[in-house]
Design a protein around this motif. Structure first.
Motif, PDB file in Angstrom:
ATOM      1  N   GLU B  53      -0.286  -1.145 -15.268  1.00 24.41           N
ATOM      2  CA  GLU B  53       0.575  -0.297 -16.086  1.00 24.41           C
ATOM      3  C   GLU B  53       0.157  -0.281 -17.547  1.00 24.41           C
ATOM      4  O   GLU B  53       0.359   0.712 -18.254  1.00 24.41           O
ATOM      5  CB  GLU B  53       2.028  -0.745 -15.979  1.00 24.41           C
ATOM      6  N   HIS B 345      -4.054  -8.593   7.664  1.00 22.20           N
ATOM      7  CA  HIS B 345      -3.490  -9.777   6.998  1.00 22.20           C
ATOM      8  C   HIS B 345      -2.942 -10.813   7.990  1.00 22.20           C
ATOM      9  O   HIS B 345      -2.790 -11.973   7.654  1.00 22.20           O
ATOM     10  CB  HIS B 345      -2.315  -9.390   6.091  1.00 22.20           C
ATOM     11  N   CYS B 365       1.827  -5.838   0.892  1.00 26.12           N
ATOM     12  CA  CYS B 365       2.225  -5.916   2.300  1.00 26.12           C
ATOM     13  C   CYS B 365       2.201  -7.356   2.791  1.00 26.12           C
ATOM     14  O   CYS B 365       3.008  -7.755   3.621  1.00 26.12           O
ATOM     15  CB  CYS B 365       1.252  -5.103   3.158  1.00 26.12           C
ATOM     16  N   SER B 412      -5.536  -4.907  -4.788  1.00 27.73           N
ATOM     17  CA  SER B 412      -4.969  -4.162  -5.907  1.00 27.73           C
ATOM     18  C   SER B 412      -4.308  -5.118  -6.897  1.00 27.73           C
ATOM     19  O   SER B 412      -4.452  -4.975  -8.111  1.00 27.73           O
ATOM     20  CB  SER B 412      -3.935  -3.161  -5.373  1.00 27.73           C
ATOM     21  N   THR B 413      -3.634  -6.110  -6.363  1.00 29.37           N
ATOM     22  CA  THR B 413      -2.943  -7.082  -7.210  1.00 29.37           C
ATOM     23  C   THR B 413      -3.949  -7.955  -7.961  1.00 29.37           C
ATOM     24  O   THR B 413      -3.751  -8.304  -9.118  1.00 29.37           O
ATOM     25  CB  THR B 413      -2.006  -7.938  -6.336  1.00 29.37           C
ATOM     26  N   ALA B 443      -1.671  -0.891  -0.436  1.00 30.88           N
ATOM     27  CA  ALA B 443      -0.998  -0.457   0.793  1.00 30.88           C
ATOM     28  C   ALA B 443       0.525  -0.440   0.687  1.00 30.88           C
ATOM     29  O   ALA B 443       1.177   0.506   1.105  1.00 30.88           O
ATOM     30  CB  ALA B 443      -1.428  -1.343   1.959  1.00 30.88           C
ATOM     31  N   MET B 444       1.067  -1.487   0.107  1.00 27.29           N
ATOM     32  CA  MET B 444       2.524  -1.673   0.072  1.00 27.29           C
ATOM     33  C   MET B 444       3.274  -0.434  -0.399  1.00 27.29           C
ATOM     34  O   MET B 444       4.324  -0.080   0.119  1.00 27.29           O
ATOM     35  CB  MET B 444       2.814  -2.830  -0.892  1.00 27.29           C
TER      36      MET B 444
END
Ligand SMILES: Cc1ncc(C[n+]2csc(CCOP(=O)(O)OP(=O)(O)O)c2C)c(N)n1
Ligand code: SF4
Ligand code: SF4
Lengths: 192, 582
Positions: B53, B345, B365, B412-413, B443-444
């Protein structure tokens, strides 16, 4: 008293509930009504419990149906129907797909899927219609059209022109699946 | 004029288009994600995913300094990450208008906390609009851009889950055409925030808020709706709808600009009532300011600070009339979400559970790895926290316990804010293990591209980050690449790296099951040969939704319609009972 009608859709993530509520909202807008629709995306998509609220009438404020004022519980799965029964008003109507989907605790053998749910639902709400959605969807030619079968069953309970439903399906269903969905809609409409 | 049904998020995207926006930047986060996704239908807008962000806002600030109207969107906790540029952007002001959309999540439908972003408006001195339905979402977005340029300030547009994800009827307009063209224009006194410049700008910021407060008293977005005149209600956003539902006879002051509040208008309104309510979700944001004006109102003593409002909850709070709720009795088994069949996962968490690892977790996820039967996550704080948390807890443990600590984080995290934690881990010589679950997508939040995808938001191909090299240049000596569908190898690799006394990283390689672009080859589903199944339930430890226990026959079954043939279950079975369908 406002004239607003409240339909609560319930089921399991992946059952096509969101498309069904889109079609329903579109039909009501074409019928000249104010419409609001509400649902939670996110976590619930991965096989969790899903609801969608649709409200229509002269003027709709809250997009969440006031608790206890659901007119029609339009449900895609038996257990999920029971979860939301308390939100119905007295003399509310239920349309329920005759289907059981095991939640994780049942799939893991830790808990049993509750018995006799259709009887339980009909006892509490005599105006209950049970639809064999999957059988009819298979008859239409695609198990994924259960949501359209159920919309067909819902359509006879609502005071809207048949033509508007067909128009909305034409607009919102991908072209290659249209014929099968129109057939599924008819089968649902004539189910009971 | 064309009428359509739009969600709040679709309406904000449409509003940005109509406002003449040229650049949109965001990091995904429920319930804000669909805003940026919807801007892609307007070819005039350059829309892109940023890795977090802070970068998203910095990109927006850059294009606004270049003279373009710019849209930046994020979920509430995203503002925590973007707060640093935000607070100084408040001082620089804008050139092209800048609207920062922040979507709150009262009730935590899919979030880790319930923070009320309106506090950021006051804290950063950035004015905030709050729409109550999709039509207002569209109009306030446009209004936001006009006000941004008129008052030389960034503008917040605050949404909530029930605004973003509700649909209502909207009338569309045309795109604004007469905006000045972007260009390079130097203005150091305003854009270089060294102390000498910033000190002066602070006075402008304070004056701007006073000017906007006066202005807001005469604008139609703050309006009074007359009822029977007995009670007055001050409200804003989605709460307005519940007030109209539950108190149809009340006089209502509906506020569209929740910061700065139209104080004179509030004073004039309040003077008419003996009973005056403030109805708002989450914090007493309006209430406290109104009380500070010396006006007596009823608010949070009747309406909870926690959770979202609903018509029933409002009625219960104000009139003590109990509202029915859904049936949560234990006889009805709950239905929590689960990872998809074949999710890459799943096997990793089964093995972390088996290795009795202490897992510092993260958000994605894979956070579902917390739920039974996987039950392999011990902490989850915020995006990127897993790695720093592992370093920290290892500092205070015995050597034996240190080896149990594993940080688990998605791609991504990791790129969002995890990478900094890894630098620290190497730099300060922590012996922890990090598993990066690289499924090449965010994905989440519904599968958005990120720098590990090899694609951008517009679907064009781009450079795909080499995660192995990235970890190596940070200084990690032990980087293992792992196929998470190979359970034996997963077990071995996790155990070896946990035992190691230096920082080590394991990177998994299988894409998310739901991304058609890199999906694995079409595979046949499996079935359970009941003659071979002994009913040992070993496969149930995976928690794959395609596998169900048949209580009658005491055997496992596979639902062929949803099984994707990843064959992970096959490797959990000691009796070769899992066979491929013909
Ligand atoms: C600061 C912040 N921004 C956004 C989010 C929303 N969010 C939750 S998880 C997630 C990303 C998950 O992607 P990844 O780490 O790749 O894991 P995956 O879901 O693909 O397994 C996002 C964006 C958040 N929780 N916090
Ligand atoms: S969306 Fe992808 S990452 Fe998420 S649970 Fe499904 S397969 Fe796994
Ligand atoms: S192969 Fe096994 S683990 Fe994989 S999806 Fe099918 S049932 Fe689930």
């Amino acid at each position: 008293m406002s004239d607003v009608k409240n339909i609560l859709l319930a089921g399991v993530g992946g059952q096509g509930i969101l498309l069904a509520s889109e079609v329903l909202s579109e039909v009501m807008m074409m019928d000249g009504k104010d419409v609001k629709k509400n649902e939670i995306h996110g976590m619930s998509q991965r096989g969790g419990s899903v609801t969608s609220h649709v409200r229509y009438g002269e003027k709709v404020y809250s997009s969440i149906i006031p608790e206890g004022e659901v007119d029609i519980l339009f449900s895609f799965e038996l257990l999920e129907t029971c979860r939301y029964l308390p939100l119905l008003r007295e003399n509310g109507q239920v349309i329920v797909n005759n289907l059981k989907i095991a939640p994780p605790s049942v799939a893991l053998g830790k808990q049993a899927y509750p018995e006799n749910l259709t009887e339980e639902i009909s006892k509490q709400f005599p105006a209950t219609t049970v639809v064999n959605g999957l059988d009819l969807a298979l008859e239409a030619g695609n198990p994924k059209t259960v949501n359209t079968v159920l919309l067909g069953a819902l359509s006879i309970m609502l005071d809207v022109d048949y033509e508007l439903w067909i128009k909305a399906l034409n607009k919102m269903v991908p072209a290659r699946l249209l014929d099968i969905n129109l057939k599924a809609f008819e089968l649902g409409r004539n189910a009971n | 004029m064309q009428k359509v049904i739009l969600s709040g998020n679709e309406a904000i995207a449409r509003g940005a288009y109509e406002a003449g926006v040229l650049v949109a930047s965001a990091y995904p986060g429920t319930p804000s994600t669909e805003i940026l996704e919807n801007t892609t239908q307007y070819k005039e807008i350059d829309a892109s995913w940023a890795p977090n962000e802070k970068v998203a806002l910095e990109v927006g600030i850059g294009s606004c300094f270049g003279g373009a109207r710019s849209l930046v969107t994020m979920k509430h906790v995203g503002v925590n990450v973007a707060a640093d540029p935000l607070f100084t952007l408040s001082y620089t002001g804008v050139r092209g208008g800048l609207v920062l959309v922040v979507a709150d999540d009262p009730e935590l439908h899919s979030s880790q906390n319930e923070q009320d972003s309106r506090n950021y408006a006051k804290f950063s001195k950035v004015p905030m609009f709050e729409p109550a339905d999709s039509q207002e979402a569209l109009e306030f977005t446009k209004l936001g851009f006009d006000a941004s340029e008129q008052f030389d300030t960034p503008i917040f547009l605050r949404s909530t889950t029930r605004i973003s994800h509700s649909k209502s009827i909207v009338t569309l307009g045309d795109r604004k055409q007469d905006l000045p063209a972007p260009s390079l224009e130097r203005n150091a006194a305003k854009l270089v925030m060294l102390p000498g410049n910033a000190r002066k700008r602070h006075y402008d910021v304070e004056q701007r808020l006073l000017d906007m407060e006066d202005w807001a008293c005469n604008q139609s977005f703050n309006r009074i709706e007359k009822g029977t005149g007995k009670v007055g209600v001050i409200t804003a956003g989605v709460s307005y709808q519940y007030v109209k539902e539950v108190m149809p006879d009340a006089d209502v002051l509906k506020i569209g600009l929740v910061y700065p509040l139209p104080k004179q208008m509030i004073r004039d309104f309040a003077a008419n009532y003996e009973t005056l309510y403030v109805v708002e979700e989450l914090d007493p944001f309006i209430e406290e300011q109104v009380k500070a004006m010396g006006i007596n109102v009823i608010g949070k003593e009747k309406i909870s600070i926690c959770g979202e409002l609903t018509p029933g909850r409002l009625q219960q709070g104000l009139f003590d009339k109990a509202a029915p709720t859904e049936d949560n009795s234990p006889e009805l088994p709950p239905r929590p979400p689960n990872m998809c069949p074949g999710c890459p996962h799943r096997g990793v968490f089964m093995e972390l559970n088996r290795a009795k690892a202490y897992v510092t977790g993260d958000i994605g996820c894979y956070t579902l790895g917390f739920l039974p039967p996987l039950s392999a996550m011990d902490t989850c704080v915020c995006m990127g926290a897993s790695i720093g948390n592992a370093t920290g807890i290892s500092k205070v443990l015995s050597e034996e316990d240190q080896r149990k600590v594993v940080a688990v984080i998605g791609d991504s995290t990791f790129l969002h804010t995890g990478i900094n934690g890894l630098m620290d881990m190497v730099y300060n010589q922590s012996a922890s293990t990090v598993i990066i679950l690289d499924n090449r997508i965010t994905a989440m939040t519904g599968r958005q591209e990120n720098p590990t995808s090899g694609y951008m938001l517009n679907d064009l191909e781009t450079y795909r980050i080499d995660m192995e090299q990235l970890c190596k240049v940070v200084g990690v000596k032990h980087v293992k690449i792992l196929d998470p569908y190979d359970i034996k190898l997963t077990r071995k690799t996790i155990r070896e790296e946990m035992a190691r006394t230096e920082t080590s990283v394991i990177i998994t390689t299988r894409p998310c099951m739901l991304v058609p672009r890199d999906n694995m080859d079409k595979r046949m589903p499996l079935y359970v040969e009941h003659d071979k199944c002994t009913g040992c339930k070993a496969c149930l430890r995976l928690g794959c939704p395609a596998i169900t226990w048949d209580e009658e026959n005491k055997k496992s079954n596979i639902d062929k319609i949803i099984c994707v043939g990843c064959k992970v279950c096959q490797q959990t079975c000691g009796f070769d009972a899992f066979l491929e369908c013909e």
